[in-house]
Design an enzyme around this catalytic site. Sequence first.
Site, PDB file in Angstrom:
ATOM      1  N   GLY A   1     128.583  51.715  60.957  1.00  0.00           N
ATOM      2  CA  GLY A   1     128.886  52.886  62.127  1.00  0.00           C
ATOM      3  C   GLY A   1     129.599  54.072  61.251  1.00  0.00           C
ATOM      4  O   GLY A   1     129.341  55.223  61.373  1.00  0.00           O
ATOM      5  N   ASN A   2     130.433  53.722  60.389  1.00  0.00           N
ATOM      6  CA  ASN A   2     131.413  54.812  59.918  1.00  0.00           C
ATOM      7  C   ASN A   2     130.521  55.465  58.639  1.00  0.00           C
ATOM      8  O   ASN A   2     130.966  56.400  57.954  1.00  0.00           O
ATOM      9  CB  ASN A   2     132.677  54.268  59.416  1.00  0.00           C
ATOM     10  CG  ASN A   2     132.790  53.226  58.593  1.00  0.00           C
ATOM     11  OD1 ASN A   2     131.731  52.674  58.028  1.00  0.00           O
ATOM     12  ND2 ASN A   2     133.764  52.865  57.852  1.00  0.00           N
TER      13      ASN A   2
ATOM     14  N   LYS B   1     135.844  44.070  73.886  1.00  0.00           N
ATOM     15  CA  LYS B   1     135.212  45.186  73.282  1.00  0.00           C
ATOM     16  C   LYS B   1     135.543  46.473  74.001  1.00  0.00           C
ATOM     17  O   LYS B   1     135.234  47.001  74.977  1.00  0.00           O
ATOM     18  CB  LYS B   1     133.615  45.092  73.020  1.00  0.00           C
ATOM     19  CG  LYS B   1     133.261  46.027  72.135  1.00  0.00           C
ATOM     20  CD  LYS B   1     133.319  45.933  70.590  1.00  0.00           C
ATOM     21  CE  LYS B   1     132.871  47.362  70.087  1.00  0.00           C
ATOM     22  NZ  LYS B   1     133.199  46.791  68.469  1.00  0.00           N
TER      23      LYS B   1
ATOM     24  N   LYS C   1     126.465  44.717  66.170  1.00  0.00           N
ATOM     25  CA  LYS C   1     125.113  44.951  65.434  1.00  0.00           C
ATOM     26  C   LYS C   1     124.889  44.063  64.509  1.00  0.00           C
ATOM     27  O   LYS C   1     123.616  43.814  64.066  1.00  0.00           O
ATOM     28  CB  LYS C   1     125.199  46.414  65.112  1.00  0.00           C
ATOM     29  CG  LYS C   1     126.335  46.694  63.971  1.00  0.00           C
ATOM     30  CD  LYS C   1     125.799  47.795  62.934  1.00  0.00           C
ATOM     31  CE  LYS C   1     126.433  47.846  61.500  1.00  0.00           C
ATOM     32  NZ  LYS C   1     127.769  47.051  61.437  1.00  0.00           N
TER      33      LYS C   1
ATOM     34  N   LYS D   1     130.464  39.776  60.605  1.00  0.00           N
ATOM     35  CA  LYS D   1     129.614  39.743  59.393  1.00  0.00           C
ATOM     36  C   LYS D   1     129.358  38.548  58.607  1.00  0.00           C
ATOM     37  O   LYS D   1     128.287  38.279  58.413  1.00  0.00           O
ATOM     38  CB  LYS D   1     130.111  41.065  58.381  1.00  0.00           C
ATOM     39  CG  LYS D   1     130.017  42.502  58.583  1.00  0.00           C
ATOM     40  CD  LYS D   1     130.327  43.424  57.440  1.00  0.00           C
ATOM     41  CE  LYS D   1     130.857  44.577  58.130  1.00  0.00           C
ATOM     42  NZ  LYS D   1     129.969  45.186  59.348  1.00  0.00           N
TER      43      LYS D   1
END
Lengths: 315, 315
Positions: free
Chosen positions: B12-13, B132, B216, B278
């Site tokens: 995202g970043n 979240k 994601k 991840k």
Amino acid sequence: MTKELVAIALGGNMILQKGQPKTYEQQMKNLRLAIEVIVDIIKQGYGIILTHGNGPQVGNILVQQKAGVTRGIPEQPLNICGAMSQGQIGFMIQTALEERLFDQGIVDKCVVAIITRAIVDHNDSAFKEPTKPIGPFYTEEEAIELHRKTKDSYINDAGRGFRKVIPSPIPLQILEGNTILRCVKEGDIVIAVGGGGIPVARENGNFIDIEAVIDKDRATDVLATQIDADILMLLTDVSNAYLNYGKENQKKIGKISIKKMKEIFDEGHFAKGSMRPKVESAISFIEHGGRLSIITSSKDALAALKDKAGTRIVK
Amino acid sequence: MTKELVAIALGGNMILQKGQPKTYEQQMKNLRLAIEVIVDIIKQGYGIILTHGNGPQVGNILVQQKAGVTRGIPEQPLNICGAMSQGQIGFMIQTALEERLFDQGIVDKCVVAIITRAIVDHNDSAFKEPTKPIGPFYTEEEAIELHRKTKDSYINDAGRGFRKVIPSPIPLQILEGNTILRCVKEGDIVIAVGGGGIPVARENGNFIDIEAVIDKDRATDVLATQIDADILMLLTDVSNAYLNYGKENQKKIGKISIKKMKEIFDEGHFAKGSMRPKVESAISFIEHGGRLSIITSSKDALAALKDKAGTRIVK
């Protein structure tokens, strides 16, 4: 496999009508009604590409963008707002359509929404004369001040207040055309060209940031022509285009040849901004090799495909 | 035709970093850098599916939604905001990627962005314990008041203020999987699963409105597994996952067997909310038949594919 390929443009007011609450719930309620006929058409075996307007939704997003500035979020440009509205409406249509398909026992279809861009020419004369009102209403004083600051154009929109106007250039090509065709050929029901597509223009390979909006019926015609669809169907409030619409001697136009329809068009029977772009798109589709252009209401869409209702333009 | 199929998740970043201006221009600037390596990978002949986060963008949309209420536009639910962000980011990535492809002389590729939904189980235990944080920050008093009114849960987010927390259920299936696979097989570069996909749940054929967000990387793993991709590549800030990360004896993890990686995982080496999901996703992909999972930075992505950098998990 599929009978014929139909590109169907849903009118913007099938998703949100003037005066209705602008909620998700209201939009889903409208859409659930609007897509009933789409499922009926799917059941006839046609391959379906569904396009849609985004006027009310992008209008709301623009207001939210402006409001967000007071809370530290900069406004995104109009093309981004258009892309957002494609995501929003595409997802809502998917939801409504898949529920109805399931309800009708059709479980082998995937409804996919594809972010769609339309190439325009940045030298299109429309950029010199913006005509399409968008976004919030302002007082005359506010509009003058905004014009002074930004050089944007503002007009008095039908006496309801002043609004910014932006160019509405001609769409030349739908960038995702090949992908859309491939998907529909494989049996997907494809939602595309939302709000006429996101207008993009290129110069030396780079995309130029442009602020414009494309007529969804024109863009649907361009897509339908590009992918060699058989039928272009433009859905609207009324069952037919009319001769002398609104007058005492108004007369429904039913099945009509392209030659005759062009004569009527040239006589100026169709109101600018309403029936006129639809008829233009419908004519263009046949001129470029399409088999049948239909202008009709949701209610009469199925009958129109069976040659029993609606305005049907043929070769 | 294509060498191997790689599902790549952009962090995202890579689109918007903390503290940067939240403008379109800043996001495009970041993206133009982020996609350079993607084009390098495309040039190697891989088939590419690109997924991405949407945290900052959906956060901004949520603020705009709240601000818009003061101007008469009701808030849309979170799933709609997610769909909007998929349109927004998908279009931005398309733009950046196609410019770079053109610049590199690659003109036979179409970049398509597909609105993507992920099926979740509405009985997922995540719905009982929202974790979240999303949207704007509030003071403790505001959060208490909001909780009282809405029953939503709020937490103190890392001392920065109070934020609403929502469930993060496990994605079970990507609804657009078949379409995505078909497109990438035909040579399209596909942008999908934005923000982990729009979470949807069904009950008796109807979609249930749920408020949730999907990791994601997990969703990218689910898609990659579902379409039988060869490689899962999760891009992040660091070149590798580490043993004892941040400690004096930290040690890069390079090529490693699934068995060994699971042992390390079970020892608790990976930080929750950061490297841990991840590694979980990377392990899951190999367990379900994938050939190679990579966790690395953009800078090292190409070398990682050539087995020369990054954390590479294999059978």
